[in-house]
Design a protein around this motif. Structure first.
Motif, PDB file in Angstrom:
ATOM      1  N   TYR A  19       0.625  -1.221  -0.021  1.00  0.00           N
ATOM      2  CA  TYR A  19      -0.037  -0.009  -0.027  1.00  0.00           C
ATOM      3  C   TYR A  19       0.815   1.250   0.021  1.00  0.00           C
ATOM      4  O   TYR A  19       0.422   2.462   0.094  1.00  0.00           O
ATOM      5  N   CYS A  20       2.244   1.179  -0.021  1.00  0.00           N
ATOM      6  CA  CYS A  20       3.334   2.158  -0.094  1.00  0.00           C
ATOM      7  C   CYS A  20       3.555   2.634  -1.488  1.00  0.00           C
ATOM      8  O   CYS A  20       3.760   1.842  -2.312  1.00  0.00           O
ATOM      9  N   HIS A  21       3.222   3.958  -1.832  1.00  0.00           N
ATOM     10  CA  HIS A  21       3.694   4.488  -3.183  1.00  0.00           C
ATOM     11  C   HIS A  21       4.966   5.208  -2.997  1.00  0.00           C
ATOM     12  O   HIS A  21       4.643   6.501  -2.533  1.00  0.00           O
ATOM     13  N   VAL A  22       5.924   4.705  -3.037  1.00  0.00           N
ATOM     14  CA  VAL A  22       7.213   5.023  -2.749  1.00  0.00           C
ATOM     15  C   VAL A  22       8.005   5.110  -4.155  1.00  0.00           C
ATOM     16  O   VAL A  22       8.010   4.318  -4.813  1.00  0.00           O
ATOM     17  N   THR A  23       8.745   6.034  -4.253  1.00  0.00           N
ATOM     18  CA  THR A  23      10.120   5.857  -5.270  1.00  0.00           C
ATOM     19  C   THR A  23      11.372   5.503  -4.550  1.00  0.00           C
ATOM     20  O   THR A  23      11.742   5.546  -3.576  1.00  0.00           O
ATOM     21  N   SER A  24      12.302   5.251  -5.604  1.00  0.00           N
ATOM     22  CA  SER A  24      13.542   4.833  -5.513  1.00  0.00           C
ATOM     23  C   SER A  24      14.158   5.865  -4.691  1.00  0.00           C
ATOM     24  O   SER A  24      15.066   6.046  -3.690  1.00  0.00           O
ATOM     25  N   ASP A  25      13.787   7.334  -5.033  1.00  0.00           N
ATOM     26  CA  ASP A  25      14.393   8.482  -4.157  1.00  0.00           C
ATOM     27  C   ASP A  25      13.903   8.614  -2.735  1.00  0.00           C
ATOM     28  O   ASP A  25      14.746   8.829  -2.042  1.00  0.00           O
ATOM     29  N   ASN A  26      12.641   8.260  -2.439  1.00  0.00           N
ATOM     30  CA  ASN A  26      12.184   8.290  -1.212  1.00  0.00           C
ATOM     31  C   ASN A  26      12.891   7.208  -0.404  1.00  0.00           C
ATOM     32  O   ASN A  26      13.288   7.334   0.862  1.00  0.00           O
ATOM     33  N   MET A  27      13.354   6.101  -1.036  1.00  0.00           N
ATOM     34  CA  MET A  27      14.004   5.143  -0.134  1.00  0.00           C
ATOM     35  C   MET A  27      15.566   5.442  -0.009  1.00  0.00           C
ATOM     36  O   MET A  27      15.996   5.193   0.966  1.00  0.00           O
ATOM     37  N   PHE A  28      15.939   6.042  -1.140  1.00  0.00           N
ATOM     38  CA  PHE A  28      17.493   6.635  -0.943  1.00  0.00           C
ATOM     39  C   PHE A  28      17.533   7.514   0.223  1.00  0.00           C
ATOM     40  O   PHE A  28      18.456   7.552   1.089  1.00  0.00           O
ATOM     41  N   ARG A  29      16.496   8.558   0.191  1.00  0.00           N
ATOM     42  CA  ARG A  29      16.507   9.617   1.229  1.00  0.00           C
ATOM     43  C   ARG A  29      16.282   9.005   2.650  1.00  0.00           C
ATOM     44  O   ARG A  29      16.959   9.234   3.364  1.00  0.00           O
ATOM     45  N   TYR A  30      15.392   7.829   2.825  1.00  0.00           N
ATOM     46  CA  TYR A  30      15.226   7.089   4.044  1.00  0.00           C
ATOM     47  C   TYR A  30      16.687   6.589   4.506  1.00  0.00           C
ATOM     48  O   TYR A  30      17.193   6.621   5.593  1.00  0.00           O
ATOM     49  N   LEU A  31      17.314   6.024   3.610  1.00  0.00           N
ATOM     50  CA  LEU A  31      18.782   5.419   3.987  1.00  0.00           C
ATOM     51  C   LEU A  31      19.482   6.384   4.495  1.00  0.00           C
ATOM     52  O   LEU A  31      20.116   6.310   5.570  1.00  0.00           O
ATOM     53  N   HIS A  32      19.834   7.589   3.862  1.00  0.00           N
ATOM     54  CA  HIS A  32      20.597   8.631   4.153  1.00  0.00           C
ATOM     55  C   HIS A  32      20.131   9.231   5.441  1.00  0.00           C
ATOM     56  O   HIS A  32      21.056  10.061   6.065  1.00  0.00           O
ATOM     57  N   LEU A  33      18.939   9.618   5.612  1.00  0.00           N
ATOM     58  CA  LEU A  33      18.274  10.250   6.598  1.00  0.00           C
ATOM     59  C   LEU A  33      17.970   9.646   8.029  1.00  0.00           C
ATOM     60  O   LEU A  33      18.039  10.155   9.154  1.00  0.00           O
ATOM     61  N   GLU A  34      17.713   8.480   7.862  1.00  0.00           N
ATOM     62  CA  GLU A  34      17.181   7.668   8.994  1.00  0.00           C
ATOM     63  C   GLU A  34      17.959   6.381   9.349  1.00  0.00           C
ATOM     64  O   GLU A  34      18.682   6.254  10.647  1.00  0.00           O
ATOM     65  N   VAL A  35      18.566   5.558   8.324  1.00  0.00           N
ATOM     66  CA  VAL A  35      19.309   4.605   8.567  1.00  0.00           C
ATOM     67  C   VAL A  35      20.749   4.757   8.840  1.00  0.00           C
ATOM     68  O   VAL A  35      21.165   4.270  10.085  1.00  0.00           O
ATOM     69  N   LEU A  36      21.316   5.544   7.970  1.00  0.00           N
ATOM     70  CA  LEU A  36      22.929   5.461   8.136  1.00  0.00           C
ATOM     71  C   LEU A  36      23.264   6.355   9.554  1.00  0.00           C
ATOM     72  O   LEU A  36      24.191   6.019  10.086  1.00  0.00           O
ATOM     73  N   PRO A  37      22.506   7.616   9.617  1.00  0.00           N
ATOM     74  CA  PRO A  37      23.026   8.239  10.917  1.00  0.00           C
ATOM     75  C   PRO A  37      22.945   7.462  12.094  1.00  0.00           C
ATOM     76  O   PRO A  37      23.619   7.612  13.116  1.00  0.00           O
ATOM     77  N   SER A  38      22.038   6.467  12.243  1.00  0.00           N
ATOM     78  CA  SER A  38      21.719   5.914  13.708  1.00  0.00           C
ATOM     79  C   SER A  38      22.561   4.361  13.626  1.00  0.00           C
ATOM     80  O   SER A  38      22.486   3.761  14.607  1.00  0.00           O
TER      81      SER A  38
END
Length: 81
Positions: A19-38
């Protein structure tokens, strides 16, 4: 068609549900802003892999996956040959 040899790496996989309508840009942003910093990891600057399901895979099948190579902070980036 071209062939790339990707060095061995540790991969971080980000998925989007049916049900998520995300783009690869959204996933890349999530990786850099949420996953990697923590996590204490860094983007390994290797090719990213995007996975799209075969139609009719059912509601349990994620509609998209993105795989990103990551590395510890003390490891130097590898080159793709």
């Amino acid at each position: 068609m071209e062939e790339f040899r990707i060095p061995e790496a540790t991969w971080c996989m980000v998925t989007a549900g049916p049900y998520c309508h995300v783009t690869s840009d959204n996933m890349f942003r999530y990786l850099h802003l949420e996953v990697l910093p923590s996590s204490g990891l860094f983007y390994a600057e290797l090719p990213d892999i995007e996975v799209y399901p075969i139609e009719g895979g059912g509601m349990e099948t994620p509609i998209q996956e993105a795989w990103f190579a990551v590395r510890p902070s003390d490891e130097k980036p590898q080159k793709v040959s």
